[in-house]
Motif scaffolding. Structure first.
Motif, PDB file in Angstrom:
ATOM      1  N   ASP A   1       3.730  -4.499   4.696  1.00  0.00           N
ATOM      2  CA  ASP A   1       5.084  -4.206   5.211  1.00  0.00           C
ATOM      3  C   ASP A   1       5.136  -3.731   6.668  1.00  0.00           C
ATOM      4  O   ASP A   1       6.242  -4.182   7.419  1.00  0.00           O
ATOM      5  N   PHE A   2       4.115  -3.109   7.162  1.00  0.00           N
ATOM      6  CA  PHE A   2       4.086  -3.051   8.753  1.00  0.00           C
ATOM      7  C   PHE A   2       4.048  -4.519   9.639  1.00  0.00           C
ATOM      8  O   PHE A   2       4.552  -4.632  10.486  1.00  0.00           O
ATOM      9  N   ALA A   3       3.208  -5.281   9.066  1.00  0.00           N
ATOM     10  CA  ALA A   3       3.053  -6.679   9.519  1.00  0.00           C
ATOM     11  C   ALA A   3       4.259  -7.488   9.383  1.00  0.00           C
ATOM     12  O   ALA A   3       4.487  -8.086  10.564  1.00  0.00           O
ATOM     13  N   ILE A   4       4.886  -7.441   8.471  1.00  0.00           N
ATOM     14  CA  ILE A   4       6.220  -7.961   8.408  1.00  0.00           C
ATOM     15  C   ILE A   4       7.207  -7.845   9.389  1.00  0.00           C
ATOM     16  O   ILE A   4       7.921  -8.455  10.091  1.00  0.00           O
ATOM     17  N   GLU A   5       7.316  -6.379   9.549  1.00  0.00           N
ATOM     18  CA  GLU A   5       8.286  -5.650  10.542  1.00  0.00           C
ATOM     19  C   GLU A   5       7.705  -5.974  12.101  1.00  0.00           C
ATOM     20  O   GLU A   5       8.678  -6.402  13.005  1.00  0.00           O
ATOM     21  N   ALA A   6       6.550  -5.902  12.129  1.00  0.00           N
ATOM     22  CA  ALA A   6       5.841  -6.311  13.431  1.00  0.00           C
ATOM     23  C   ALA A   6       6.013  -7.655  13.923  1.00  0.00           C
ATOM     24  O   ALA A   6       6.416  -7.892  15.086  1.00  0.00           O
ATOM     25  N   LYS A   7       6.026  -8.478  13.030  1.00  0.00           N
ATOM     26  CA  LYS A   7       6.027 -10.012  13.119  1.00  0.00           C
ATOM     27  C   LYS A   7       7.789 -10.235  13.517  1.00  0.00           C
ATOM     28  O   LYS A   7       7.980 -11.043  14.626  1.00  0.00           O
TER      29      LYS A   7
ATOM     30  N   GLN B   1      -4.726 -11.924   9.320  1.00  0.00           N
ATOM     31  CA  GLN B   1      -4.580 -11.008   7.964  1.00  0.00           C
ATOM     32  C   GLN B   1      -3.760 -11.443   6.850  1.00  0.00           C
ATOM     33  O   GLN B   1      -4.190 -11.289   5.739  1.00  0.00           O
ATOM     34  N   PHE B   2      -2.394 -12.121   7.084  1.00  0.00           N
ATOM     35  CA  PHE B   2      -1.483 -12.311   6.101  1.00  0.00           C
ATOM     36  C   PHE B   2      -0.981 -13.722   6.328  1.00  0.00           C
ATOM     37  O   PHE B   2      -0.116 -14.091   6.903  1.00  0.00           O
ATOM     38  N   PRO B   3      -1.881 -14.709   6.032  1.00  0.00           N
ATOM     39  CA  PRO B   3      -1.572 -16.106   6.279  1.00  0.00           C
ATOM     40  C   PRO B   3      -0.074 -16.671   5.744  1.00  0.00           C
ATOM     41  O   PRO B   3       0.719 -17.390   6.340  1.00  0.00           O
ATOM     42  N   ASP B   4       0.266 -16.097   4.609  1.00  0.00           N
ATOM     43  CA  ASP B   4       1.500 -16.231   4.105  1.00  0.00           C
ATOM     44  C   ASP B   4       2.589 -15.803   5.067  1.00  0.00           C
ATOM     45  O   ASP B   4       3.831 -16.368   4.710  1.00  0.00           O
ATOM     46  N   LEU B   5       2.510 -14.962   5.934  1.00  0.00           N
ATOM     47  CA  LEU B   5       3.714 -14.811   6.826  1.00  0.00           C
ATOM     48  C   LEU B   5       3.974 -15.617   7.990  1.00  0.00           C
ATOM     49  O   LEU B   5       4.811 -15.857   8.697  1.00  0.00           O
ATOM     50  N   ASN B   6       3.039 -16.737   7.936  1.00  0.00           N
ATOM     51  CA  ASN B   6       3.170 -17.619   9.021  1.00  0.00           C
ATOM     52  C   ASN B   6       4.035 -18.763   8.511  1.00  0.00           C
ATOM     53  O   ASN B   6       3.401 -19.729   7.863  1.00  0.00           O
ATOM     54  N   ASP B   7       5.100 -18.832   8.764  1.00  0.00           N
ATOM     55  CA  ASP B   7       5.988 -19.779   8.117  1.00  0.00           C
ATOM     56  C   ASP B   7       6.383 -21.042   9.001  1.00  0.00           C
ATOM     57  O   ASP B   7       7.232 -21.993   8.631  1.00  0.00           O
ATOM     58  N   LEU B   8       5.574 -21.293   9.904  1.00  0.00           N
ATOM     59  CA  LEU B   8       5.692 -22.528  10.877  1.00  0.00           C
ATOM     60  C   LEU B   8       4.942 -23.541   9.996  1.00  0.00           C
ATOM     61  O   LEU B   8       3.477 -23.127   9.809  1.00  0.00           O
ATOM     62  N   PRO B   9       5.156 -24.849  10.249  1.00  0.00           N
ATOM     63  CA  PRO B   9       4.378 -25.891   9.579  1.00  0.00           C
ATOM     64  C   PRO B   9       3.227 -25.770  10.593  1.00  0.00           C
ATOM     65  O   PRO B   9       3.086 -25.588  11.844  1.00  0.00           O
ATOM     66  N   GLU B  10       1.931 -26.266  10.067  1.00  0.00           N
ATOM     67  CA  GLU B  10       0.644 -26.022  10.869  1.00  0.00           C
ATOM     68  C   GLU B  10       0.804 -27.044  12.173  1.00  0.00           C
ATOM     69  O   GLU B  10       0.355 -26.351  13.182  1.00  0.00           O
ATOM     70  N   GLU B  11       1.242 -28.110  12.329  1.00  0.00           N
ATOM     71  CA  GLU B  11       1.362 -28.689  13.481  1.00  0.00           C
ATOM     72  C   GLU B  11       2.430 -28.312  14.639  1.00  0.00           C
ATOM     73  O   GLU B  11       2.273 -28.339  15.735  1.00  0.00           O
ATOM     74  N   GLU B  12       3.391 -27.316  14.208  1.00  0.00           N
ATOM     75  CA  GLU B  12       4.086 -26.614  15.307  1.00  0.00           C
ATOM     76  C   GLU B  12       3.766 -25.299  15.543  1.00  0.00           C
ATOM     77  O   GLU B  12       3.817 -25.013  16.704  1.00  0.00           O
ATOM     78  N   GLY B  13       2.850 -24.500  14.714  1.00  0.00           N
ATOM     79  CA  GLY B  13       2.448 -23.230  14.984  1.00  0.00           C
ATOM     80  C   GLY B  13       1.335 -23.558  15.667  1.00  0.00           C
ATOM     81  O   GLY B  13       0.161 -23.983  15.705  1.00  0.00           O
ATOM     82  N   SER B  14       1.088 -22.384  16.961  1.00  0.00           N
ATOM     83  CA  SER B  14      -0.051 -22.142  17.728  1.00  0.00           C
ATOM     84  C   SER B  14      -0.802 -21.305  17.073  1.00  0.00           C
ATOM     85  O   SER B  14      -2.183 -21.065  17.354  1.00  0.00           O
TER      86      SER B  14
END
Length: 88
Positions: A15-21, A71-84
């Motif tokens: 929950d901290f990670a979600i808010e921090a993101k 720590q939470f790969p599921d929070l990365n909602d950018l496509p692999e080629e777009e996200g750094s």
């Protein structure tokens, strides 16, 4: 200037990670908005400001978002080629 070591964030609750993101992405948007305010970056002062903005954007991305996504790969909602931010 460096931010805390990524390893220090390993024990963060989800929950901290979600808010921090969310807050981190908002901060990045505001830094990008500062850069968009100016179209003439030719003076030395403005070039230094632009360079500082770029450094801070990079640090925030690399140190905070990457730690969250590691720590939470599921929070990365950018496509692999777009996200750094890679989770591996």
């Amino acid at each position: 200037m460096t931010l805390p070591n990524v390893d220090l964030m390993k024990a963060m609750p989800k929950d901290f990670a979600i808010e921090a993101k969310c807050l981190t992405l908002e901060a990045l948007q505001k830094l990008h908005a500062i850069a968009a305010l100016e179209t003439d970056w030719t003076s030395q002062d403005m070039q230094e400001l632009r360079r500082a903005l770029g450094k801070f954007i990079g640090l925030i991305d690399a140190q905070i978002l990457c730690a969250i996504y590691k720590q939470f790969p599921d929070l990365n909602d950018l496509p692999e080629e777009e996200g750094s931010q890679k989770s591996s």
